[in-house]
Design a protein around this motif. Structure first.
Motif, PDB file in Angstrom:
ATOM      1  N   SER A 497       0.767  -1.301   0.336  1.00 36.67           N
ATOM      2  CA  SER A 497      -0.006   0.093   0.370  1.00 36.67           C
ATOM      3  C   SER A 497       1.102   0.759   0.220  1.00 36.67           C
ATOM      4  CB  SER A 497      -0.724   0.253   1.204  1.00 36.67           C
ATOM      5  OG  SER A 497      -0.066   0.450   2.747  1.00 36.67           O
ATOM      6  N   LEU A 498      -0.457   2.649   0.260  1.00 39.63           N
ATOM      7  CA  LEU A 498       0.880   3.543   0.434  1.00 39.63           C
ATOM      8  C   LEU A 498       1.954   3.913   1.517  1.00 39.63           C
ATOM      9  CD1 LEU A 498      -1.095   5.917  -1.765  1.00 39.63           C
ATOM     10  CD2 LEU A 498       0.929   4.976  -2.289  1.00 39.63           C
ATOM     11  N   THR A 499       1.638   3.057   2.456  1.00 35.75           N
ATOM     12  CA  THR A 499       2.346   2.743   4.065  1.00 35.75           C
ATOM     13  C   THR A 499       2.908   1.534   4.122  1.00 35.75           C
ATOM     14  OG1 THR A 499       0.369   2.707   4.886  1.00 35.75           O
ATOM     15  CG2 THR A 499       1.134   4.424   4.820  1.00 35.75           C
ATOM     16  N   GLU A 500       3.157   0.727   3.244  1.00 38.87           N
ATOM     17  CA  GLU A 500       3.441  -0.681   2.881  1.00 38.87           C
ATOM     18  C   GLU A 500       4.191  -0.941   2.254  1.00 38.87           C
ATOM     19  OE1 GLU A 500       0.574  -3.032   5.991  1.00 38.87           O
ATOM     20  OE2 GLU A 500      -0.329  -1.898   4.149  1.00 38.87           O
ATOM     21  N   PHE A 501       5.399  -0.768   1.827  1.00 43.14           N
ATOM     22  CA  PHE A 501       6.549  -1.320   1.627  1.00 43.14           C
ATOM     23  C   PHE A 501       7.572  -1.258   1.940  1.00 43.14           C
ATOM     24  CE2 PHE A 501       6.463   3.105   1.860  1.00 43.14           C
ATOM     25  CZ  PHE A 501       8.157   3.668   2.639  1.00 43.14           C
ATOM     26  N   GLU A 502       8.741  -2.188   1.277  1.00 43.87           N
ATOM     27  CA  GLU A 502       9.775  -2.552   1.577  1.00 43.87           C
ATOM     28  C   GLU A 502      10.650  -2.004   1.900  1.00 43.87           C
ATOM     29  OE1 GLU A 502      12.582  -5.047   2.625  1.00 43.87           O
ATOM     30  OE2 GLU A 502      10.515  -6.272   1.733  1.00 43.87           O
ATOM     31  N   ARG A 503      11.641  -2.454   3.336  1.00 39.65           N
ATOM     32  CA  ARG A 503      12.553  -0.817   3.833  1.00 39.65           C
ATOM     33  C   ARG A 503      14.011  -1.351   3.685  1.00 39.65           C
ATOM     34  NH1 ARG A 503       9.126   3.471   5.005  1.00 39.65           N
ATOM     35  NH2 ARG A 503       7.110   2.618   5.463  1.00 39.65           N
ATOM     36  N   ASP A 504      14.044  -2.692   3.164  1.00 44.98           N
ATOM     37  CA  ASP A 504      15.442  -3.221   2.803  1.00 44.98           C
ATOM     38  C   ASP A 504      15.493  -2.795   1.311  1.00 44.98           C
ATOM     39  OD1 ASP A 504      18.206  -4.433   2.773  1.00 44.98           O
ATOM     40  OD2 ASP A 504      17.088  -6.162   4.055  1.00 44.98           O
ATOM     41  N   PRO A 505      17.462  -1.646   1.270  1.00 48.29           N
ATOM     42  CA  PRO A 505      17.708  -1.920  -0.248  1.00 48.29           C
ATOM     43  C   PRO A 505      18.456  -2.782  -0.825  1.00 48.29           C
ATOM     44  CG  PRO A 505      18.192  -0.533   1.453  1.00 48.29           C
ATOM     45  CD  PRO A 505      17.457  -1.102   2.055  1.00 48.29           C
ATOM     46  N   ALA A 506      18.880  -4.072   0.364  1.00 49.51           N
ATOM     47  CA  ALA A 506      19.100  -5.422  -0.133  1.00 49.51           C
ATOM     48  C   ALA A 506      17.886  -6.390  -0.984  1.00 49.51           C
ATOM     49  CB  ALA A 506      19.615  -6.195   0.672  1.00 49.51           C
ATOM     50  N   VAL A 507      16.550  -6.372  -0.261  1.00 48.24           N
ATOM     51  CA  VAL A 507      15.671  -7.465  -0.885  1.00 48.24           C
ATOM     52  C   VAL A 507      15.114  -6.675  -2.350  1.00 48.24           C
ATOM     53  CG1 VAL A 507      12.983  -7.653  -0.361  1.00 48.24           C
ATOM     54  CG2 VAL A 507      14.704  -7.600   1.363  1.00 48.24           C
ATOM     55  N   LEU A 508      15.031  -5.395  -3.109  1.00 45.27           N
ATOM     56  CA  LEU A 508      14.836  -4.713  -3.369  1.00 45.27           C
ATOM     57  C   LEU A 508      16.202  -4.337  -4.660  1.00 45.27           C
ATOM     58  CD1 LEU A 508      13.756  -2.065  -5.107  1.00 45.27           C
ATOM     59  CD2 LEU A 508      14.308  -0.417  -4.190  1.00 45.27           C
ATOM     60  N   ASP A 509      17.243  -4.278  -4.677  1.00 47.19           N
ATOM     61  CA  ASP A 509      18.189  -4.824  -5.147  1.00 47.19           C
ATOM     62  C   ASP A 509      18.680  -6.385  -5.834  1.00 47.19           C
ATOM     63  OD1 ASP A 509      20.832  -3.698  -6.512  1.00 47.19           O
ATOM     64  OD2 ASP A 509      21.818  -5.598  -5.411  1.00 47.19           O
ATOM     65  N   ARG A 510      17.627  -7.256  -5.185  1.00 45.66           N
ATOM     66  CA  ARG A 510      17.879  -8.598  -5.908  1.00 45.66           C
ATOM     67  C   ARG A 510      16.945  -8.667  -6.683  1.00 45.66           C
ATOM     68  NH1 ARG A 510      19.113 -10.016  -0.231  1.00 45.66           N
ATOM     69  NH2 ARG A 510      16.972 -10.711   0.167  1.00 45.66           N
ATOM     70  N   LEU A 511      15.669  -8.353  -6.374  1.00 44.89           N
ATOM     71  CA  LEU A 511      14.463  -7.555  -7.131  1.00 44.89           C
ATOM     72  C   LEU A 511      15.297  -7.133  -8.586  1.00 44.89           C
ATOM     73  CD1 LEU A 511      11.695  -9.026  -8.202  1.00 44.89           C
ATOM     74  CD2 LEU A 511      10.500  -6.762  -6.607  1.00 44.89           C
ATOM     75  N   ARG A 512      15.634  -6.058  -8.568  1.00 50.33           N
ATOM     76  CA  ARG A 512      16.058  -5.345  -9.828  1.00 50.33           C
ATOM     77  C   ARG A 512      16.731  -6.913 -10.393  1.00 50.33           C
ATOM     78  NH1 ARG A 512      19.792  -3.339 -10.419  1.00 50.33           N
ATOM     79  NH2 ARG A 512      20.442  -1.433 -12.438  1.00 50.33           N
ATOM     80  N   GLN A 513      17.688  -7.167 -10.007  1.00 47.87           N
ATOM     81  CA  GLN A 513      18.341  -8.539 -10.683  1.00 47.87           C
ATOM     82  C   GLN A 513      17.263  -9.191 -11.381  1.00 47.87           C
ATOM     83  OE1 GLN A 513      21.862  -9.582  -8.364  1.00 47.87           O
ATOM     84  NE2 GLN A 513      21.836  -7.757  -6.899  1.00 47.87           N
ATOM     85  N   GLU A 514      16.591 -10.195 -10.376  1.00 46.90           N
ATOM     86  CA  GLU A 514      15.543 -10.969 -10.918  1.00 46.90           C
ATOM     87  C   GLU A 514      15.046 -10.506 -12.343  1.00 46.90           C
ATOM     88  OE1 GLU A 514      10.963 -12.963  -9.525  1.00 46.90           O
ATOM     89  OE2 GLU A 514      13.091 -12.884  -7.935  1.00 46.90           O
ATOM     90  N   MET A 515      14.222  -9.182 -12.011  1.00 47.47           N
ATOM     91  CA  MET A 515      13.228  -9.054 -12.690  1.00 47.47           C
ATOM     92  C   MET A 515      14.492  -8.394 -14.527  1.00 47.47           C
ATOM     93  SD  MET A 515      11.397  -5.069 -12.950  1.00 47.47           S
ATOM     94  CE  MET A 515      12.116  -4.245 -11.917  1.00 47.47           C
ATOM     95  N   ALA A 516      15.828  -7.603 -14.126  1.00 46.76           N
ATOM     96  CA  ALA A 516      16.605  -7.759 -15.111  1.00 46.76           C
ATOM     97  C   ALA A 516      16.815  -9.339 -16.048  1.00 46.76           C
ATOM     98  CB  ALA A 516      18.353  -7.446 -14.653  1.00 46.76           C
ATOM     99  N   ARG A 517      16.960 -10.204 -14.928  1.00 47.07           N
ATOM    100  CA  ARG A 517      17.532 -11.355 -15.681  1.00 47.07           C
ATOM    101  C   ARG A 517      16.109 -11.957 -16.396  1.00 47.07           C
ATOM    102  NH1 ARG A 517      20.165 -12.582 -11.403  1.00 47.07           N
ATOM    103  NH2 ARG A 517      17.709 -13.744  -9.680  1.00 47.07           N
ATOM    104  N   MET A 518      14.669 -11.768 -15.964  1.00 43.24           N
ATOM    105  CA  MET A 518      13.450 -12.314 -17.030  1.00 43.24           C
ATOM    106  C   MET A 518      13.605 -11.264 -18.597  1.00 43.24           C
ATOM    107  SD  MET A 518      11.923 -14.705 -14.742  1.00 43.24           S
ATOM    108  CE  MET A 518      10.604 -14.577 -15.517  1.00 43.24           C
ATOM    109  N   LEU A 519      13.760 -10.173 -18.070  1.00 41.73           N
ATOM    110  CA  LEU A 519      13.663  -9.730 -19.617  1.00 41.73           C
ATOM    111  C   LEU A 519      14.804 -10.055 -20.494  1.00 41.73           C
ATOM    112  CD1 LEU A 519      12.949  -5.653 -17.726  1.00 41.73           C
ATOM    113  CD2 LEU A 519      11.602  -7.047 -19.076  1.00 41.73           C
ATOM    114  N   MET A 520      15.567 -10.486 -20.067  1.00 41.74           N
ATOM    115  CA  MET A 520      17.205 -10.715 -21.138  1.00 41.74           C
ATOM    116  C   MET A 520      16.353 -12.703 -20.971  1.00 41.74           C
ATOM    117  SD  MET A 520      20.218  -9.424 -19.290  1.00 41.74           S
ATOM    118  CE  MET A 520      19.871  -9.004 -17.504  1.00 41.74           C
ATOM    119  N   SER A 521      15.365 -13.120 -20.624  1.00 44.90           N
ATOM    120  CA  SER A 521      14.976 -14.637 -20.494  1.00 44.90           C
ATOM    121  C   SER A 521      14.771 -14.401 -22.210  1.00 44.90           C
ATOM    122  CB  SER A 521      14.609 -15.033 -19.635  1.00 44.90           C
ATOM    123  OG  SER A 521      13.301 -14.631 -19.530  1.00 44.90           O
ATOM    124  N   LYS A 522      14.106 -13.584 -22.639  1.00 42.49           N
ATOM    125  CA  LYS A 522      12.920 -13.804 -23.744  1.00 42.49           C
ATOM    126  C   LYS A 522      14.348 -12.604 -25.209  1.00 42.49           C
ATOM    127  CE  LYS A 522       8.184 -14.670 -22.341  1.00 42.49           C
ATOM    128  NZ  LYS A 522       6.737 -13.972 -22.156  1.00 42.49           N
TER     129      LYS A 522
END
Length: 522
Positions: A497-522
């Protein structure tokens, strides 16, 4: 917690650092620094590093940065000596691929993380990022980050580029820090997918750079601030010249510019000439009128109604915005969602007053949905205050994609009003008359004159905001490739929600990498 800055997306290979050192060499260099009484380690750019920050047990001993083409990405190399020492030199070996290809000259920059004291919090907060200037004195028992910023040109060949950061100190010790830049085979668009509108207050640029208002020197500085915003994927409210000036085309035809305010006049003939000029130049899709701000009383609504009717009489498709944050203060105290129907067609609530249902209905009718932050809302919402964690700046753009919000408006980037702060390098309580406990509101830049910079100095917050805008581009690419449902599923892992979001930069960094891998998979 895993704090690795980047996961390699290529086949596993032994890192070979051109002209620098092997991993064994790096370990020897690290041991030398430890023996000299210096702890050092890598941190993510979204982490705000305080003076008392200690290295985590699994602190990375090398710098690893991953980015798409046409993207900026940063990391921090953190130093903490146990006795006073001075950094006397800092050199970067240009990252190079195994085939000899190099990143473009000037791709890697070094900035100094400086601190602003916030007396209400009795703490120094990291924010200004001037270019690293040596020698740099390091106090015993205090942590000092160096900001490493990499710009990947749009024509860069993908792959791993190896280089390094060499640091030397006045006690004779030295440190060689391995640097790997992985360029993904992805390209972020030059034309931003999100509309932005951020204010530049020309007056305070003149005051804090000590130049005459309206002078050639002042105009040159305003252009520098404007261009620096564009480099951060942000459009200013207005170009640095009049929209009617022949030079305006240089700015308004730039594909990086997503919006600008159209000058309004109650003189109908003058207003028609302005609108016709914008049409003839093909700028009408970028232009919008912004005449009344945050209406709440009867007179403001009366004025807004008058202005909107005059503009729509000329062309009902012309865009009008009037940011709002509260119900009306007159009559039956209706909401702006009710009162502004048929008047504005860019809906721009404060995020603390955001209601998705009426905005979705207006989007379906052909209107745009933006939102804004300013001196509110505060925690636990996302905003741009210095005292907030870095994730509170970056996650706002993930929230935008979640709620389908098309634009972000922010009132200022240079609002160093001398009635509130005479020196933003020392005092960033920029809106003391509203709330003396918030800092940096309306001020994402620092005036460079005090530190020998002939122009704007960026901030930790502004760099994190750019990262968030680049995240939005990744999410847009992901949505095009995998569809809205899967994109919302991805976002829901870090935004509830607008007040509930991830606060750990490392978690976001891993998700960003996962998103990039998915984009490169096709």
């Amino acid at each position: 917690m895993n704090r690795t800055l980047c996961c390699a997306v290529w086949l596993a290979a032994v890192l070979a650092f051109i002209g620098l050192a092997t991993s064994a060499d790096a370990e020897i260099a690290s041991q030398r620094s430890q023996a000299a009484g210096l702890q050092s380690w890598a941190e993510l750019s979204t982490c705000k590093i305080f003076r008392d920050h200690l290295p985590p047990a699994d602190a990375p001993r090398e710098l690893r940065i991953c980015a798409a083409r046409n993207e900026w990405e940063s990391a921090q190399w953190v130093l903490r000596p146990d006795r006073p020492v001075t950094l006397v030199s800092a050199d970067v070996t240009v990252p190079t691929r195994s085939d000899g290809r190099r990143l473009a000259p000037g791709s890697v920059g070094l900035l100094e993380v400086r601190y602003v004291h916030l007396p209400n919090y009795k703490k120094d907060y990291p924010d200004p990022l001037p270019p690293l200037k040596l020698p740099l004195s390091l106090a015993a028992g205090q942590t000092q980050p160096i900001w490493i910023r990499v710009r990947i040109a749009a024509d860069t060949e993908p792959g791993d580029y190896h280089g390094g950061l060499q640091l030397r100190f006045d006690d004779g010790s030295a440190e060689a820090v391995p640097l790997t830049v992985t360029v993904w085979p992805l390209t972020l668009p030059a034309k931003p997918s999100m509309r932005t509108a951020f204010g530049i207050w020309d007056k305070w640029i003149a005051v804090h750079h000590e130049v005459s208002p309206g002078s050639a020197e002042h105009r040159r500085l305003v252009v520098a601030y404007y261009e620096e915003l564009l480099e951060h994927r942000i459009s200013a409210y207005s170009p640095p010249v009049s929209v009617l000036d022949p030079a305006a085309g240089r700015y308004l035809s730039d594909e990086r510019v997503t919006s600008f305010t159209v000058p309004y006049s109650d003189d109908e003939a003058k207003l028609r000439r302005t609108i016709e000029h914008i049409r003839q130049n093909g700028w009408q899709d970028k232009g919008y009128f912004y005449v009344v701000d945050e209406p709440k009383d009867e007179e403001q609504y009366r004025r807004l109604t008058e202005v909107c009717r005059k503009i729509h009489a000329i062309d009902p498709s012309l865009k009008i915005v009037a940011p709002f944050y509260c119900d009306s203060e007159f009559g039956e105290k209706k909401t702006p969602y009710e009162l502004l129907r048929g008047l504005i067609n860019i809906w721009c609530p404060n995020t603390g007053y955001f209601k998705p249902e009426p905005l979705i209905e207006r989007q379906q009718a052909g209107d745009e949905a933006w939102w804004y932050v300013c001196c509110g809302p505060g925690e636990p919402h996302a905003n741009f205050f210095i005292e907030m964690a870095g994730m509170s700046h970056r996650m706002l753009m993930w929230q935008q994609k979640k709620y389908g919000v098309e634009g972000l408006l922010y009132w200022g980037t240079t609002a160093w009003n001398t009635s509130s702060t005479t020196d933003p390098w020392e005092d960033m309580a920029t809106v003391k008359d509203i709330n003396p406990y918030i800092h940096g509101d309306g001020a994402l830049f620092y005036p460079g004159k005090k530190v020998g910079v002939d122009g704007p100095v960026t901030s930790v917050r502004l760099e994190i905001i750019r990262d968030g805008l680049e995240d939005y581009e990744y999410l847009t690419l992901y949505e095009k490739q995998f569809g809205p449902a899967r994109t919302q599923e991805l976002i829901s892992r870090v935004v509830k929600s607008l007040t509930e979001f991830e606060r750990d930069p490392a978690v976001l960094d891993r998700l960003r990498q996962e998103m990039a891998r998915m984009l490169m998979s096709k």
